[in-house]
Structures are given as C-alpha cells and as structure tokens.
Design a protein around this motif. Structure first.
Motif, PDB file in Angstrom:
ATOM      1  N   SER A 169       0.863  -1.042   0.059  1.00 56.23           N
ATOM      2  CA  SER A 169      -0.142  -0.118   0.192  1.00 56.23           C
ATOM      3  C   SER A 169       0.854   1.233  -0.091  1.00 56.23           C
ATOM      4  O   SER A 169       1.908   1.200   0.655  1.00 56.23           O
ATOM      5  CB  SER A 169      -1.024  -0.041   1.317  1.00 56.23           C
ATOM      6  OG  SER A 169      -2.011  -0.978   1.094  1.00 56.23           O
ATOM      7  N   GLY A 170       0.536   2.143  -0.977  1.00 53.20           N
ATOM      8  CA  GLY A 170       1.338   3.491  -1.004  1.00 53.20           C
ATOM      9  C   GLY A 170       2.634   3.173  -1.724  1.00 53.20           C
ATOM     10  O   GLY A 170       3.318   4.265  -1.711  1.00 53.20           O
ATOM     11  N   LEU A 171       3.113   2.160  -2.098  1.00 52.47           N
ATOM     12  CA  LEU A 171       4.464   2.002  -2.973  1.00 52.47           C
ATOM     13  C   LEU A 171       4.394   1.865  -4.448  1.00 52.47           C
ATOM     14  O   LEU A 171       5.225   2.267  -5.213  1.00 52.47           O
ATOM     15  CB  LEU A 171       5.124   0.608  -2.210  1.00 52.47           C
ATOM     16  CG  LEU A 171       5.650   0.719  -0.740  1.00 52.47           C
ATOM     17  CD1 LEU A 171       6.212  -0.533  -0.462  1.00 52.47           C
ATOM     18  CD2 LEU A 171       6.689   2.084  -0.445  1.00 52.47           C
ATOM     19  N   LEU A 200       9.794  -2.371   4.128  1.00 52.80           N
ATOM     20  CA  LEU A 200       9.781  -2.087   2.434  1.00 52.80           C
ATOM     21  C   LEU A 200      10.215  -0.655   2.205  1.00 52.80           C
ATOM     22  O   LEU A 200      11.126  -0.338   1.385  1.00 52.80           O
ATOM     23  CB  LEU A 200       8.830  -2.745   1.943  1.00 52.80           C
ATOM     24  CG  LEU A 200       8.492  -4.011   1.802  1.00 52.80           C
ATOM     25  CD1 LEU A 200       7.351  -4.504   1.143  1.00 52.80           C
ATOM     26  CD2 LEU A 200       9.805  -4.842   0.910  1.00 52.80           C
ATOM     27  N   ALA A 201       9.380   0.148   3.092  1.00 54.36           N
ATOM     28  CA  ALA A 201       9.569   1.443   2.642  1.00 54.36           C
ATOM     29  C   ALA A 201      10.886   2.193   3.078  1.00 54.36           C
ATOM     30  O   ALA A 201      11.112   3.247   2.687  1.00 54.36           O
ATOM     31  CB  ALA A 201       8.356   2.648   3.473  1.00 54.36           C
ATOM     32  N   ALA A 202      11.764   1.562   3.782  1.00 57.74           N
ATOM     33  CA  ALA A 202      12.797   1.977   4.434  1.00 57.74           C
ATOM     34  C   ALA A 202      13.894   1.811   3.147  1.00 57.74           C
ATOM     35  O   ALA A 202      14.957   2.622   3.274  1.00 57.74           O
ATOM     36  CB  ALA A 202      13.402   1.330   5.584  1.00 57.74           C
ATOM     37  N   MET A 203      13.759   0.732   2.317  1.00 62.08           N
ATOM     38  CA  MET A 203      14.748   0.434   1.177  1.00 62.08           C
ATOM     39  C   MET A 203      14.061   0.758  -0.250  1.00 62.08           C
ATOM     40  O   MET A 203      14.896   0.763  -1.136  1.00 62.08           O
ATOM     41  CB  MET A 203      15.142  -0.927   1.452  1.00 62.08           C
ATOM     42  CG  MET A 203      14.049  -1.946   1.438  1.00 62.08           C
ATOM     43  SD  MET A 203      14.861  -3.628   1.518  1.00 62.08           S
ATOM     44  CE  MET A 203      16.051  -3.654   0.316  1.00 62.08           C
ATOM     45  N   ILE A 204      12.754   1.019  -0.384  1.00 58.84           N
ATOM     46  CA  ILE A 204      12.075   1.229  -1.628  1.00 58.84           C
ATOM     47  C   ILE A 204      11.521   2.438  -1.538  1.00 58.84           C
ATOM     48  O   ILE A 204      10.589   2.908  -0.745  1.00 58.84           O
ATOM     49  CB  ILE A 204      11.315  -0.211  -2.080  1.00 58.84           C
ATOM     50  CG1 ILE A 204      11.979  -1.376  -2.040  1.00 58.84           C
ATOM     51  CG2 ILE A 204      10.558   0.382  -3.065  1.00 58.84           C
ATOM     52  CD1 ILE A 204      10.905  -2.519  -2.121  1.00 58.84           C
ATOM     53  N   VAL A 238      12.190   0.769  -7.538  1.00 53.59           N
ATOM     54  CA  VAL A 238      13.167   2.079  -7.501  1.00 53.59           C
ATOM     55  C   VAL A 238      13.417   2.208  -6.149  1.00 53.59           C
ATOM     56  O   VAL A 238      12.720   2.484  -5.129  1.00 53.59           O
ATOM     57  CB  VAL A 238      12.326   3.214  -8.024  1.00 53.59           C
ATOM     58  CG1 VAL A 238      13.230   4.468  -7.963  1.00 53.59           C
ATOM     59  CG2 VAL A 238      12.012   3.127  -9.548  1.00 53.59           C
ATOM     60  N   PRO A 239      14.706   1.939  -5.916  1.00 54.15           N
ATOM     61  CA  PRO A 239      15.316   1.734  -4.287  1.00 54.15           C
ATOM     62  C   PRO A 239      15.527   3.337  -3.740  1.00 54.15           C
ATOM     63  O   PRO A 239      15.561   4.255  -4.525  1.00 54.15           O
ATOM     64  CB  PRO A 239      16.505   1.099  -4.612  1.00 54.15           C
ATOM     65  CG  PRO A 239      17.062   1.433  -5.876  1.00 54.15           C
ATOM     66  CD  PRO A 239      15.945   1.429  -6.973  1.00 54.15           C
ATOM     67  N   ARG A 240      15.324   3.261  -2.598  1.00 52.57           N
ATOM     68  CA  ARG A 240      15.464   4.578  -2.080  1.00 52.57           C
ATOM     69  C   ARG A 240      16.926   5.118  -1.929  1.00 52.57           C
ATOM     70  O   ARG A 240      17.101   6.269  -2.231  1.00 52.57           O
ATOM     71  CB  ARG A 240      15.010   4.335  -0.335  1.00 52.57           C
ATOM     72  CG  ARG A 240      15.017   5.837   0.375  1.00 52.57           C
ATOM     73  CD  ARG A 240      14.339   5.647   1.729  1.00 52.57           C
ATOM     74  NE  ARG A 240      12.814   5.449   1.460  1.00 52.57           N
ATOM     75  CZ  ARG A 240      11.939   6.174   1.419  1.00 52.57           C
ATOM     76  NH1 ARG A 240      12.358   7.343   1.237  1.00 52.57           N
ATOM     77  NH2 ARG A 240      10.524   5.899   0.969  1.00 52.57           N
ATOM     78  N   TYR A 241      17.838   4.136  -2.092  1.00 52.65           N
ATOM     79  CA  TYR A 241      19.166   4.592  -2.295  1.00 52.65           C
ATOM     80  C   TYR A 241      19.857   4.074  -3.410  1.00 52.65           C
ATOM     81  O   TYR A 241      20.578   3.000  -3.395  1.00 52.65           O
ATOM     82  CB  TYR A 241      20.087   4.225  -0.914  1.00 52.65           C
ATOM     83  CG  TYR A 241      19.312   4.821   0.418  1.00 52.65           C
ATOM     84  CD1 TYR A 241      19.797   6.149   0.814  1.00 52.65           C
ATOM     85  CD2 TYR A 241      18.583   4.148   1.324  1.00 52.65           C
ATOM     86  CE1 TYR A 241      19.223   6.640   1.917  1.00 52.65           C
ATOM     87  CE2 TYR A 241      18.111   4.776   2.307  1.00 52.65           C
ATOM     88  CZ  TYR A 241      18.315   5.934   2.826  1.00 52.65           C
ATOM     89  OH  TYR A 241      17.964   6.469   3.834  1.00 52.65           O
ATOM     90  N   PRO A 242      19.680   4.641  -4.600  1.00 56.29           N
ATOM     91  CA  PRO A 242      19.994   3.666  -5.774  1.00 56.29           C
ATOM     92  C   PRO A 242      21.507   3.786  -6.010  1.00 56.29           C
ATOM     93  O   PRO A 242      22.081   2.746  -6.662  1.00 56.29           O
ATOM     94  CB  PRO A 242      19.190   4.674  -6.948  1.00 56.29           C
ATOM     95  CG  PRO A 242      19.096   6.024  -6.334  1.00 56.29           C
ATOM     96  CD  PRO A 242      18.905   5.733  -4.897  1.00 56.29           C
ATOM     97  N   GLU A 243      22.106   4.625  -5.504  1.00 59.63           N
ATOM     98  CA  GLU A 243      23.617   4.682  -5.616  1.00 59.63           C
ATOM     99  C   GLU A 243      24.402   3.437  -5.044  1.00 59.63           C
ATOM    100  O   GLU A 243      25.467   3.011  -5.101  1.00 59.63           O
ATOM    101  CB  GLU A 243      24.280   6.037  -5.006  1.00 59.63           C
ATOM    102  CG  GLU A 243      23.865   7.177  -5.776  1.00 59.63           C
ATOM    103  CD  GLU A 243      22.365   7.872  -5.118  1.00 59.63           C
ATOM    104  OE1 GLU A 243      22.428   8.872  -5.505  1.00 59.63           O
ATOM    105  OE2 GLU A 243      21.670   7.103  -4.503  1.00 59.63           O
TER     106      GLU A 243
END
Length: 321
Positions: A118-120, A288-292, A313-318
């Motif tokens: 939900s929300g992702l 999940l929201a912590a990494m995505i 799409v990851p939260r920290y793509p680098e």
C-alpha cells in the motif's frame, strides 16, 4: 471555508459559530450532541448547505483547523502541526478543548494497511499512485489487486494500468532477495562502501517543494473537514505529505554527508527477507519503505498481450549499482 491561492480561511460568520462551539464544549461542558442540536436549531448550515450531525461536528472540532493547525492521523492517535492559515480561536481555548476531549472515552483506532505494498506502487503511465481493487485472475475469479488511482477517479479514456497483488508482491520479494544476496558478497560490499551517496542540495528547490507540500496538506485537511473525502483516504494522503514535509524540514539542518551505509542497507534487505512470511502488512510495509522509494507498474504494450512488469526504484539507488 474558502481558498485563496494556496491558503484557506473561514468566512467571518463561520468563524464566530465555530469559536462559539469550542467555547460551549470547553467552558460550558456541552457535549457534541448538544452542540449539534444548537447548530441545527439556529439554522446554521454546514459548508455543503446541509444539516449538522454529531460525526461532522466532532470531526471539525477535532481537526484543530480553527486553532491554525493541521492534523495527522496515525496508529498512535492525532498529531497536530502548524498550518499556513490563521487561527480563529486562542491557544488557551484549544488547550481547554483538548483537556476535556481527553477525558472522553474514544474507540480504539488502528490505521493498518491492507497490503504490504500500500502506497508503494506507481502507475508507469502517469506516475500516480495505485489503489487497492479487485482484479480478474486466472479462471475468471476476482482477486486482490491494484489499479491506477487517476484512472479510477477520472475515467477519461486513458488506458487502465492494473496488476494483481500477488504478482506485485512476488516481483518485490524477488528484488529484495536478490539485493540481500548480492550485497552480502564481501568484495561487492567493500567496493560499494567506498561509494558516497551524492546528496542533492538545492535549497531553493527544497523550499519550493516544502511550500507546495504544506499547501497540499492544508487543502487536504479542508476537504476532510468538509466531508468531501473519507477518513481513510485523508489518513493515507496526510501521512505521505507530512513525511515529505518532515524530510524537507530536516534538510535545512542535516549534513550533506550520506546518513546510511552499505552495511545498513544490507541489514535492511536481510531484515525484510526475515520478516516476509511472518510480519503483519504494517510491519512489512514499514520495512519495505525503508529501502524502496516506489515500484512502477508497467502494463504490456498491447492490451491483452504480454504481461505486466514491475520496476523497483530503491530509496538509495547509488548503493545498488
């Protein structure tokens, strides 16, 4: 209530009535039922021109809008934040209202997502959010799924972007398992540890986004107070907006250096993997929201041909390249 650009205010007559309602509750110890009868007996219409009911009176007074505040509903209860609109009651009257309100019994309320995604999910066509909806599955049976919220709202001829929940969960789970496996590799982790997350530090852009998010939260609260959206819809949208506001506010004082390491990202992936089959939707959604950042739902090029794909799409793509 009336809006002028991105600020909102009450009509003078409404301001007087609303302030009197707070005074009656806090000082004269009138209940919501008695205040509702008073409003209707005086012929005071609601913002939509109808009669008052106890839930409407309760929602408006609890919103804190008259005190110049914006309310955010969470599983722990209400949290109030300063709004962009002026207050029409004093801080003392607002605190007196809260003190008496705190003595009244309240039903337990838990804001629990129905899905760990939900929300992702985001529509790849328009970038908008996806909402839960039943979708046809194999054998013609209806199953939990998601549809583009804008398609659902407008029905303006755009193509329907949708997916089954179990397919989206399978794609996200595969991505998490792959990240947990590859980032645990010693050589890869050592190489990635030397990479820095480049912080985008555009103060002007951040200020514009902050103002826009605050205005959107104010507009959302007005719609909720007037009963134009459901409480569940308000809670979900307000939570996202407040998180964005908090993030942008933090940028003003946060150091430019990255605040997460490859090791911490690895631990996130491992923790999500461990939680997957045992956690509640809320626990898994939080992890999940912590990494995505989000998951794009990509429909097939031709309707009825091919399958729906998903791009995480990851939260920290680098840290994943």
């Amino acid at each position: 209530m009336r809006g002028e650009k991105d600020t909102y205010e009450l009509h003078p007559e409404q301001s007087i009535v609303l302030a009197e309602a707070y005074r009656r509750y806090a000082e004269d110890e009138h209940g919501f039922s008695r205040i509702t009868r008073w409003l209707n007996s005086e012929g005071v219409p609601t913002a939509r021109g109808g009669s008052w009911s106890i839930p409407v009176v309760t929602r408006i007074l609890d919103s804190g809008f008259a005190a110049g505040l914006i309310v955010q509903m969470t599983a722990e209860g209400r949290t109030y934040h300063p709004g962009r609109h002026p207050a029409i009651i004093s801080a003392e009257l607002w605190q007196a209202y809260l003190r008496r309100r705190g003595e009244a019994p309240r039903p337990s309320r838990q804001v629990e997502p129905r899905s760990p995604l939900s929300g992702l999910l985001r529509c790849a066509d328009c970038g908008g959010s996806m909402r839960l909806a039943k979708r046809p599955s194999a054998g013609g049976q209806m199953a939990p799924g998601f549809v583009c919220t804008r398609w659902y709202q407008y029905r303006d001829g755009r193509r329907l972007v949708s997916c089954l929940e179990h397919n989206a969960i399978a794609a996200v789970k595969a991505w998490v398992l792959e990240r947990a496996a590859e980032i645990q590799d010693g050589a890869r982790a050592a190489a990635l540890e030397r990479r820095a997350v480049t912080a985008i530090d555009d103060g002007a852009a951040a200020a514009r986004r902050l103002a826009k998010s605050r205005a959107a939260l104010g507009a959302l609260t007005v719609r909720w107070v007037e009963g134009r959206i459901s409480e569940d819809a308000y809670n979900a949208a307000a939570e996202r907006l407040q998180a964005e506001i908090d993030r942008l506010n933090t940028r003003d004082t946060a150091p430019a250096a990255p605040d997460i390491t490859v090791e911490e990202v690895r631990e996130l992936a491992v923790r999500v993997t461990d939680l997957w089959d045992a956690a509640s939707p809320l626990e898994l959604r939080t992890a999940l929201a912590a990494m995505i950042d989000h998951v794009e739902v990509i429909p097939p090029a031709r309707k009825g041909y091919g399958r729906t794909d998903f791009r995480v799409v990851p939260r920290y793509p680098e840290l994943y390249v």
